[in-house]
Enzyme design. Structure first.
Site: not given
Ligand code: 1PR
Length: 526
Positions: A184, A380, A79, A182, A225
Site C-alpha cells: 500500500e 534544525d 509486515c 508494504h 513546509d
Molecule cells: O518543532 O516539533 O514543532 O516541528 C517543527 C518542524 O518544522 C521541524 O521539523 C522544523 O524543521 C520545521 N520548521 C520550523 N520552522 C521552519 C521554517 O522553515 N521556518 N522548516 C521549518 C524547516 C527545513 C526543511 C526544508 C529543507 C530543504 N524547513 O523542511 O524543507 O531545509 O529546503 P531546501 O531544499 O529548499 O533548501 P516541531
C-alpha cells in the site's frame, strides 16, 4: 468483499484507500466471528510485535485466525501481519501465543548497516505466484522494519531481498500470502499486487522460478513546509534560512494536497509535511493538517511523514493530551511516520542531564507503540564557528574546510527549537545519538545555514551525524541542482536526501535528479 483485520495500531488508512480505489469493499473485523466469515482476509500490521500479539490474544482472535488459515482461505498479511504467521519474535518478551502457521521465528537484523531497513528495495522471486502477475521483476517495494522472518521451511519463501544479506521478504503457502514490504506504500506496483489479491480467485503459486530483483535505492524525498498565511489559507511555503516571509508576506508555493499529488506522480520516494508553526498551535485542534493527510493518502501511495507540534499538551480547559495521542491521530489520518523537532531537544537534554530513560517521553512512548521506524527526529542546527576545539565547550567539533568570518577553523552545530527561533546548549551530533538511544528510528537532518540557499548540502554536518548513529539519516537543506544529490550520496552514507525549494519552483524535477544519480551508478527507484 475484503475483511480487514485492524488491531488499532499504525496507518491502515492507506490500505483501505488502496482497496477502495481498486473497487474493493472493506468490512472491518469487529468480533472474532467476522474472521471465520471472511471471504478474503487482509491483515496490515505496523509497529511493535509484542503489542500486536497481546491485542490478538486479548480479543480472542488467535483461534479463529488459525482455523481460517488452516482451511487455506485467502489471506494477505502485511509486515507484522506476516510476522504473526510465525512462531514468535525476538521483539516479544511476553510469551503470548502467536499464530504459528509457519515454523520459524522473527529475528532482529544482524548487520552493520543502518537499522531499521527503510526504503525501496527489490525482490528475488522464487515462485510464479498470481499475486505477482503483471508486476515488473525490476520493481521495488517499500520496506520499513528492524526485524525479519527466518522460516525453517524454505518452500514457503515467495521472495527474498538483500539488505547486507538475503532475508525472506515474503512468504506464500496455498492461498496464504505475507509480505514484509508494504504494497500500500509501494506505488503502482504495490497497488497491482493488492489488485491481484482482491480480484484473482485462485492465488496458489504455479511453479518455482528464480527471478532476480534490484538492490536498495537511495530515497529522494519532497518536503512541504506548511503553515497558515496571513489571509488564513493553509499553504506550502519555503524559507531562506527559515525566513518564509518575502516583503512581509508568507511565501505561497501552492496547496499541500495538490503538491503532494504532483510529487507522487513525479516519482518522489516519500513525502514529508512539516507544520512549521506547530510549536505554537496544537495539532489536535489543527484539523487542516489532519485533513491534508486524509486527502493526500487517498491518492498518494508512498510513505507520508508529518511533523510539527508533536508534544504533550494541556488545553485551555485543562484537558491533557499526550504526544502519543497526537501521533495516534496522525497515524489514523494516513501518516506512516511522525517527526519530532523541538520536543526532541527538550527530551534529549533531560535524558542527558539524568542519564535515565523515563519511559514517558514522546520518543519512547510513540516508538513503544508504533515501532521505532515510525519516529523521525527533525534536527534544525545552525553552524557556530570557534577558534579552537576547547571553545566549543564539550560539543562535537569539526575542523572545517570552510573557515568562519574571522578565519575560525573549527565549528560545531547548535540545536535550535521553535523553527530556529531559540538556540539551545546542545549539539546536533549529541542530540541525534541521544534520540537514537531513546528509540528514534530515523534522523531528518536540516541545516539552517543551508536552507533555501541552493548551495548544496552541508556535507561536514551530515558526515558527523551519520557517523554518530546507526539509524538511517535523511540529508536536508541546500539542494540547488541534481549534482548536489550525487555529491551527498557519494561523500556520505546517508540513506535519503530531501529537498523543497528546487522542486516547488520546478527548477529541477525529481525524475532529473534520479536520472543523474542513475548515471553515476547510484541505485534509485525508477
Ligand atoms: O518543532 O516539533 O514543532 O516541528 C517543527 C518542524 O518544522 C521541524 O521539523 C522544523 O524543521 C520545521 N520548521 C520550523 N520552522 C521552519 C521554517 O522553515 N521556518 N522548516 C521549518 C524547516 C527545513 C526543511 C526544508 C529543507 C530543504 N524547513 O523542511 O524543507 O531545509 O529546503 P531546501 O531544499 O529548499 O533548501 P516541531
Amino acid at each position: 468483499m475484503i475483511t480487514l483485520l485492524d488491531y488499532g495500531a499504525g496507518n491502515v488508512r492507506s490500505v483501505v484507500n488502496a482497496i477502495e480505489k481498486l473497487g474493493g469493499r472493506i468490512r472491518p473485523v469487529t468480533r472474532a466471528a467476522d474472521i471465520l466469515d471472511a471471504q478474503k482476509l487482509l491483515f496490515p500490521g505496523v509497529g511493535n510485535y509484542q503489542s500486536m500479539i497481546r491485542i490478538l490474544n486479548e480479543k480472542n482472535y488467535i483461534r479463529p485466525l488459525r482455523e481460517y488459515l488452516e482451511a487455506d482461505q485467502p489471506f494477505f498479511g502485511i509486515c507484522l501481519g506476516m510476522q504473526a504467521l510465525f512462531e514468535g519474535s525476538e521483539e516479544d518478551f511476553s510469551g503470548h501465543e502467536s499464530l504459528g502457521l509457519f515454523k520459524g521465528r522473527v529475528r532482529h537484523f544482524n548487520t552493520r548497516k543502518a537499522v531499521p531497513h527503510i526504503g525501496w528495495n527489490g525482490v528475488n522471486l522464487k515462485k510464479d505466484s498470481p499475486v505477482f502477475d503483471t508486476v515488473d521483476p525490476e520493481t521495488k517495494f517499500y520496506f520499513v522494519h528492524s526485524y525479519h522472518i527466518v522460516p525453517e521451511d524454505p518452500d514457503v519463501i515467495l521472495t527474498t531481498t538483500c539488505y547486507d544479506y538475503d532475508f525472506a521478504s515474503s512468504v506464500q503457502k496455498g492461498n496464504v500470502i505475507g509480505t514484509q514490504f508494504h504494497p500500500e506504500k509501494s506505488g503502482d506496483a504495490g497497488i497491482r499486487l493488492l489488485e491481484n489479491f482482491i480480484h484473482q480467485t485462485d492465488l496458489r503459486p504455479r511453479k518455482a522460478v528464480d527471478i532476480k530483483g534490484r538492490g536498495l535505492s537511495k530515497r529522494i524525498i519532497a518536503c512541504l513546509d506548511v503553515r497558515t498565511n496571513d489571509q488564513g489559507d493553509l499553504v506550502v511555503t519555503k524559507g531562506d534560512q527559515y525566513d518564509v516571509r518575502e516583503k512581509g508576506d508568507v511565501r505561497n508555493l501552492g496547496k499541500p494536497v495538490a503538491l503532494a499529488r504532483r510529487y507522487y506522480d513525479e516519482g518522489a520516494d516519500e513525502i514529508t509535511f512539516l507544520n512549521i508553526t506547530g510549536f505554537r498551535d496544537f495539532p489536535l485542534k489543527d484539523l487542516p493538517m489532519i485533513k491534508v493527510l486524509e486527502e493526500t493518502s487517498r491518492n498518494v501511495f508512498v510513505p507520508l511523514t508529518i511533523g510539527g507540534g508533536i508534544r504533550d499538551y494541556t488545553d485551555s480547559n485543562q484537558v491533557s493530551y499526550s504526544a502519543l495521542d497526537v501521533a495516534a491521530q496522525y497515524f489514523r489520518s494516513g501518516a506512516d511516520k511522525i517527526s519530532i523537532g523541538s520536543d526532541a531537544v527538550f527530551i534529549a537534554m533531560d535524558y542527558l542531564k539524568t542519564g535515565k530513560k523515563t519511559g514517558t517521553s514522546a520518543i519512547e512512548q510513540i516508538s513503544r507503540v508504533y515501532g521505532v521506524q515510525a519516529v523521525v527526529i527533525s534536527i534544525d542546527p545552525r553552524r557556530v564557528y570557534v577558534a579552537s576545539p576547547d571553545a566549543a565547550k564539550g560539543h562535537h567539533v569539526i575542523k572545517t574546510q570552510f573557515p568562519g568570518p574571522d578565519n575560525e577553523e573549527y565549528c560545531w552545530y547548535q540545536c535550535t527549537v521553535q523553527g530556529g527561533r531559540k538556540t539551545m546548549d546542545l549539539c546536533a551530533v549529541t542530540l541525534a545519538r541521544a534520540c537514537q538511544e531513546l528509540g528514534a528510528g530515523e534522523i531528518l537532518l536540516n541545516c539552517i545555514d543551508k536552507d533555501g540557499t541552493n548551495s548544496g548540502f552541508d556535507i561536514e554536518l551530515i558526515q558527523a551525524v551519520k557517523n554518530a548513529v546507526s539509524i538511517p539519516v535523511i540529508a536536508s537543506s541546500g539542494a540547488g541542482c541534481e549534482d548536489h544529490f550525487t555529491e551527498v550520496f557519494q561523500k556520505t552514507d546517508v540513506e535519503a536526501a530531501l529537498a523543497a525549494g528546487i522542486f516547488h519552483r520546478k527548477e529541477v524535477s525529481i525524475a532529473r535528479v534520479k536520472r543523474c544519480l542513475a548515471g553515476e551508478k547510484i541505485e534509485v527507484r525508477a
